[in-house]
Design a protein around this motif. Structure first.
Motif, mmCIF file in Angstrom:
data_model
loop_
_atom_site.group_PDB
_atom_site.id
_atom_site.type_symbol
_atom_site.label_atom_id
_atom_site.label_comp_id
_atom_site.label_asym_id
_atom_site.label_seq_id
_atom_site.Cartn_x
_atom_site.Cartn_y
_atom_site.Cartn_z
ATOM 1 N N UNK A 29 -5.143 7.090 8.512
ATOM 2 C CA UNK A 29 -5.180 8.544 8.422
ATOM 3 C C UNK A 29 -4.249 9.030 7.311
ATOM 4 N N UNK A 30 -3.069 8.437 7.252
ATOM 5 C CA UNK A 30 -2.077 8.799 6.243
ATOM 6 C C UNK A 30 -2.630 8.559 4.836
ATOM 7 N N UNK A 31 -3.290 7.416 4.665
ATOM 8 C CA UNK A 31 -3.843 7.089 3.350
ATOM 9 C C UNK A 31 -4.993 8.033 3.010
ATOM 10 N N UNK A 32 -5.815 8.342 4.036
ATOM 11 C CA UNK A 32 -6.941 9.235 3.805
ATOM 12 C C UNK A 32 -6.438 10.611 3.375
ATOM 13 N N UNK A 33 -5.403 11.108 4.059
ATOM 14 C CA UNK A 33 -4.874 12.428 3.722
ATOM 15 C C UNK A 33 -4.189 12.395 2.346
ATOM 16 N N UNK A 34 -3.484 11.303 2.070
ATOM 17 C CA UNK A 34 -2.833 11.189 0.757
ATOM 18 C C UNK A 34 -3.873 11.306 -0.353
ATOM 19 N N UNK A 35 -5.036 10.685 -0.118
ATOM 20 C CA UNK A 35 -6.063 10.688 -1.153
ATOM 21 C C UNK A 35 -6.754 12.037 -1.260
ATOM 22 N N UNK A 36 -6.906 12.732 -0.114
ATOM 23 C CA UNK A 36 -7.777 13.909 -0.142
ATOM 24 C C UNK A 36 -7.045 15.238 -0.221
ATOM 25 N N UNK A 37 -5.783 15.305 0.228
ATOM 26 C CA UNK A 37 -5.090 16.594 0.166
ATOM 27 C C UNK A 37 -4.891 16.975 -1.294
ATOM 28 N N UNK A 38 -5.359 18.155 -1.697
ATOM 29 C CA UNK A 38 -5.228 18.514 -3.105
ATOM 30 C C UNK A 38 -3.769 18.748 -3.473
ATOM 31 N N UNK A 39 -3.365 18.169 -4.582
ATOM 32 C CA UNK A 39 -1.991 18.353 -5.054
ATOM 33 C C UNK A 39 -1.983 18.110 -6.554
ATOM 34 N N UNK A 47 0.843 -1.197 0.000
ATOM 35 C CA UNK A 47 0.000 0.000 0.000
ATOM 36 C C UNK A 47 0.882 1.252 0.000
ATOM 37 N N UNK A 48 1.929 1.259 0.831
ATOM 38 C CA UNK A 48 2.793 2.450 0.873
ATOM 39 C C UNK A 48 3.464 2.689 -0.468
ATOM 40 N N UNK A 49 3.732 1.614 -1.197
ATOM 41 C CA UNK A 49 4.366 1.807 -2.507
ATOM 42 C C UNK A 49 3.328 2.158 -3.571
ATOM 43 N N UNK A 50 2.203 1.439 -3.569
ATOM 44 C CA UNK A 50 1.284 1.536 -4.704
ATOM 45 C C UNK A 50 0.356 2.743 -4.621
ATOM 46 N N UNK A 51 -0.103 3.075 -3.419
ATOM 47 C CA UNK A 51 -1.179 4.064 -3.333
ATOM 48 C C UNK A 51 -0.736 5.464 -3.772
ATOM 49 N N UNK A 52 0.464 5.944 -3.377
ATOM 50 C CA UNK A 52 0.879 7.242 -3.924
ATOM 51 C C UNK A 52 0.909 7.226 -5.449
ATOM 52 N N UNK A 53 1.267 6.101 -6.032
ATOM 53 C CA UNK A 53 1.340 6.013 -7.491
ATOM 54 C C UNK A 53 -0.042 5.918 -8.111
ATOM 55 N N UNK A 54 -0.962 5.233 -7.390
ATOM 56 C CA UNK A 54 -2.334 5.152 -7.898
ATOM 57 C C UNK A 54 -2.990 6.531 -7.865
ATOM 58 N N UNK A 55 -2.713 7.302 -6.807
ATOM 59 C CA UNK A 55 -3.294 8.642 -6.710
ATOM 60 C C UNK A 55 -2.428 9.689 -7.409
ATOM 61 N N UNK A 56 -1.237 9.266 -7.851
ATOM 62 C CA UNK A 56 -0.273 10.176 -8.495
ATOM 63 C C UNK A 56 0.033 11.378 -7.606
ATOM 64 N N UNK A 57 0.226 11.086 -6.321
ATOM 65 C CA UNK A 57 0.588 12.129 -5.363
ATOM 66 C C UNK A 57 1.602 11.511 -4.425
ATOM 67 N N UNK A 58 2.510 12.339 -3.897
ATOM 68 C CA UNK A 58 3.408 11.772 -2.882
ATOM 69 C C UNK A 58 2.632 11.424 -1.623
ATOM 70 N N UNK A 59 3.219 10.524 -0.820
ATOM 71 C CA UNK A 59 2.587 10.132 0.433
ATOM 72 C C UNK A 59 2.415 11.358 1.317
ATOM 73 N N UNK A 60 1.283 11.437 2.058
ATOM 74 C CA UNK A 60 0.995 12.603 2.892
ATOM 75 C C UNK A 60 2.106 12.817 3.920
#
Lengths: 498, 267
Positions: free
Chosen positions: A465-475, A381-394
């Motif tokens: 929380x980290x994943x939620x913020x990664x997904x929702x913080x606009x970037x 998840x730590x590797x894939x999710x930033x790439x799926x959302x195309x954002x760096x980890x929160x």
């Protein structure tokens, strides 16, 4: 290392051409994370009830013996399998060099699965007192979920198989990388195991209480119970590690041959182990011995995987300082080796005589499902999710805290249970010690276990929380290089630091 | 045909299915033909008569309560053939024999269990009186200080301040009292025509040991000091509904409890 293999490990054909949508990845992720928090919290409540047995004593659905199966089943089928699905949706299209067959089907799968788990959890906490074939919880470890939720999960799994098999069929690389075999194994074995474990005993029933009597029922139960770990959690988790370890370490897989040996021996050997849950039990001696022998044969797949993984990060150990996915995978691999060795030795009659039925086993089973496969899933998840959302980890710092809370919390958790459980087993073999004294003896260990479990749970909250913020913080959309810089690694990071 | 599983998803899939079927056949299908495992194949000419009789409707309902409340997560129902274990669960001169395949033929589902947070229950029947069991289910710590068993207060209803076992509790206790009685022993000294056991076979727990054990249970109850921590002792009459709602107290027997039926009763 074969050239084809290096090719097969490349994320996709020219990345400019192939853009992955990854929405199925995200939907399955939220299902998994939701249930992780829910069943993790339930697990800690169960641990606290060892210290305060009167906690919520009058609340029927919070009774220890009801939340216990909800926790165990929920962690396996509510957290682990959805997160496996999410990571499969991420890695299979990339390894096949094609898009996922259907993102819509993937999203629907997550909904079906999530609903199935919700129904099952309701039925476990408020068990029906009837012998209604569809609603009654089966009352057997690992297969408590009632048939009504088995139907949901089975439909969900078939949808997943259809989706991924169609993706396999459309692959642009002929050669299939090890991770793909494991995914395929996980897909098929899960379907077989789940059907055999859950359906026949109910379908052959005339009155809703399970159609097989006594030891037949027990043997099927343990064939199933062991295969849930060995043929569902293991191939899925190893497939994830086979993909994300070389990715996270940016280093090619050590040996293709070892991965072949590991995969096929896993499939051939694991299925024979169910009876080692009944060593010294009322089953035929030969069946116990077969299970013991095959438990030791498991060293072959285990050692080939562990050797392969450690070989892969040779020369890359320095990355462990900063690389969170790598930390989780390597810690998980160490735990994998330990838990598998424990498993083999526990199948010996001499050790089983002491530790069977004690908390030692609880520490052991958590090392498999938490220490190994949940760690692998965290890493993925730590590797894939930033790439799926195309954002760096929160927050990388929060991820690091998550690792250390999980790792140290788990060490405290399991060490307490191993030491306490082994000692309790020895006390049981002395008939002069009343049973209740062995319970009182365990109490300090149970306190330590609840403390370790609480740390693991705090880690889970940070993670979600980290994943939620990664997904929702606009970037703005980040490129692969930018994500790498944020992760503080790779050549790009070195350049940025220079 | 060239075998290249790494290049053919089809071949990989078939291989995966094959390894599964082989293991399945040897570890699940083959043992299921064991004649002692199933009621359908049990040899009637064997010593079946000295094992378990079918459960009564009440006991079967008790089993459902046992299943619903998840007793199996803390209590096993198997005695392993280990010296320490046999001695631990033996009572007086009655030896807790290791569990036998035939004991389980009527058990659907099985309650073998995997964890002993509490003691094994496969020889529990007759060890304590029904009253002891009710009090223990209502609030385990009043009977066994230090126990961490959940209080199953919902199996009791409040009758003017006194918890009274519901039908569910009665059925559950009726089932628990059968545990172990499927295992009969040949002991012509204890069991003979003078007490209706013409063939010399009888329950593993001999009447005198059973009586002594139940007495021990009653003594244990009486040893508990009345106080806030453990509720009041058995038979304490001064109960108010407030006591019941704030702290489980004691469960006097309540209205007439039907005498246990089935194998638990020694004629």
């Amino acid at each position: 290392m074969a050239i084809e293999q290096i090719k097969a490990m490349q994320p996709s054909a020219p990345p400019e051409r192939l853009q992955h949508e990854d929405s199925a990845v995200k939907w399955a992720l939220w299902v998994g994370l939701g249930y992780l928090v829910m069943f993790g919290t339930i697990g800690v409540i169960a641990a606290v009830k060892f210290m305060i047995p009167d906690l919520f004593y009058s609340v029927q659905w919070m009774s220890w013996s009801r939340i216990r199966p909800a926790h165990v089943q929920g962690m396996i089928f509510g957290w682990l399998l959805p997160i496996y699905m999410s990571l499969f949706y991420y890695m299979v299209p990339r390894l096949c060099g094609t898009k996922l067959y259907s993102e819509k089907l993937g999203k629907a799968t997550s909904i079906v699965w999530g609903v199935g788990i919700l129904i099952a959890t309701y039925c476990l906490l408020n068990p029906s007192n009837t012998t209604n074939l569809f609603l009654v919880t089966k009352g057997k470890e690992y297969e408590e979920y009632p048939i009504v939720s088995n139907i949901f999960l089975l439909i969900g799994w078939v949808m997943l198989m259809w989706n991924l098999c169609n993706t396999f069929a459309r692959r642009t690389y002929t050669q299939m990388y090890a991770a793909l075999w494991y995914v395929m194994g996980c897909l098929l074995w899960t379907a077989f195991v789940y059907v055999i474990g859950n359906w026949p005993s109910q379908l052959f029933s005339t009155d809703g209480v399970g159609g097989f009597s006594g030891l037949n029922d027990a043997n099927i139960n343990w064939f199933y119970g062991h295969s849930v770990v060995g043929l569902i959690a293991t191939p899925g988790g190893l497939g994830i590690a086979y993909y994300f370890l070389p990715k996270a370490a940016n280093s090619p897989l050590y040996s293709h041959k070892l991965s072949l040996i590991g995969f096929w021996t896993l499939g051939a050997i694991y299925i024979w182990n169910g009876a080692h849950h009944m060593i010294y039990g009322p089953i035929p001696y030969w069946l116990q011995t077969v299970a013991t022998i095959f438990s030791f044969l498991l060293f072959i797949p285990v050692l080939s995987v562990v050797t392969n993984f450690f070989g892969t990060i040779r020369g890359e150990w320095h990355q462990l300082r900063t690389n969170v996915p790598l930390k989780f995978i390597i810690a998980g691999t160490v735990f994998y080796f330990l838990v598998s060795s424990q498993g083999s030795f526990q199948a010996l009659r001499s050790l089983s005589a002491v530790v069977h039925f004690t908390d030692y086993i609880i520490g052991h089973s958590h090392m498999a499902l938490f220490g190994t496969f949940t760690f692998y899933a965290y890493a993925g998840v730590y590797y894939a999710i930033p790439r799926a959302f195309k954002k760096p980890l929160y927050s990388e710092g929060m991820a690091d805290w998550h690792f250390w809370l999980s790792f140290l919390g788990f060490i405290v958790f399991s060490a307490a249970l191993w030491v306490g459980g082994y000692a309790q087993g020895q006390m049981w073999n002395d008939p002069n010690i009343p049973f209740i004294e062995t319970v009182n003896f365990m109490k300090p260990f149970w306190h330590a276990r609840a403390g370790g479990g609480a740390a693991m749970l705090i880690g889970m909250y940070l993670f979600v929380w980290n994943m939620y913020k990664t997904a929702t913080v606009p970037a703005p959309p980040a490129t692969e290089d930018e994500i790498r810089v944020a992760e503080g690694r790779g050549a790009a990071a070195a350049q940025a630091n220079a | 045909m060239k075998i290249l599983p790494e290049k053919s998803a089809w071949q990989t899939g078939m291989g995966v299915a094959l390894t599964f079927v082989v293991g399945l056949t040897f570890t699940m299908l083959l043992p299921s033909f064991n004649e002692n495992w199933s009621l359908n194949t049990l040899n009637p000419a064997g010593d079946q008569a000295h094992y378990h009789q079918p459960y009564t409707a009440q006991q079967l309902h008790g089993r459902l309560i046992y299943q619903r409340e998840g007793c199996v997560y803390c209590h096993t129902q198997q005695i392993r053939p280990l010296e320490g274990e046999i001695k631990r669960y033996s009572i007086g001169t009655s030896l807790a024999l290791p569990s036998n395949e035939r004991e389980y033929v009527y058990d659907r589902p099985h309650f073998l269990g995997t964890r002993r947070i509490g003691p094994d229950l496969s020889r529990e029947g007759g060890k304590y009186s029904d009253d002891w069991q009710y009090s223990h289910f209502y609030y385990p710590r009043q009977m066994v200080p230090g126990s961490i068993m959940p209080a199953f207060t919902w199996l009791f209803k409040d009758n003017e301040g006194t918890p009274v076992p519901t039908q569910e509790a009665r059925d559950l206790v009726a089932y628990v009292q059968t545990l172990g009685f499927e295992r009969e022993v040949y002991d012509p000294v204890t069991y003979n025509s003078s007490n209706g056991h013409d063939d010399g076979w009888g329950p593993w727990l001999k009447p005198q040991d059973r009586q002594a054990s139940q007495q021990l249970g009653e003594n244990a109850v009486n040893r508990i000091t009345p106080g806030a921590d453990h509720g009041t002792v058995r038979g304490g009459a001064e109960k108010t509904p407030a006591d019941i709602t704030t702290k489980p107290g004691l469960a006097p027997t309540g209205p007439a409890v039907p005498a246990p039926t089935g194998p638990a009763t020694t004629p």
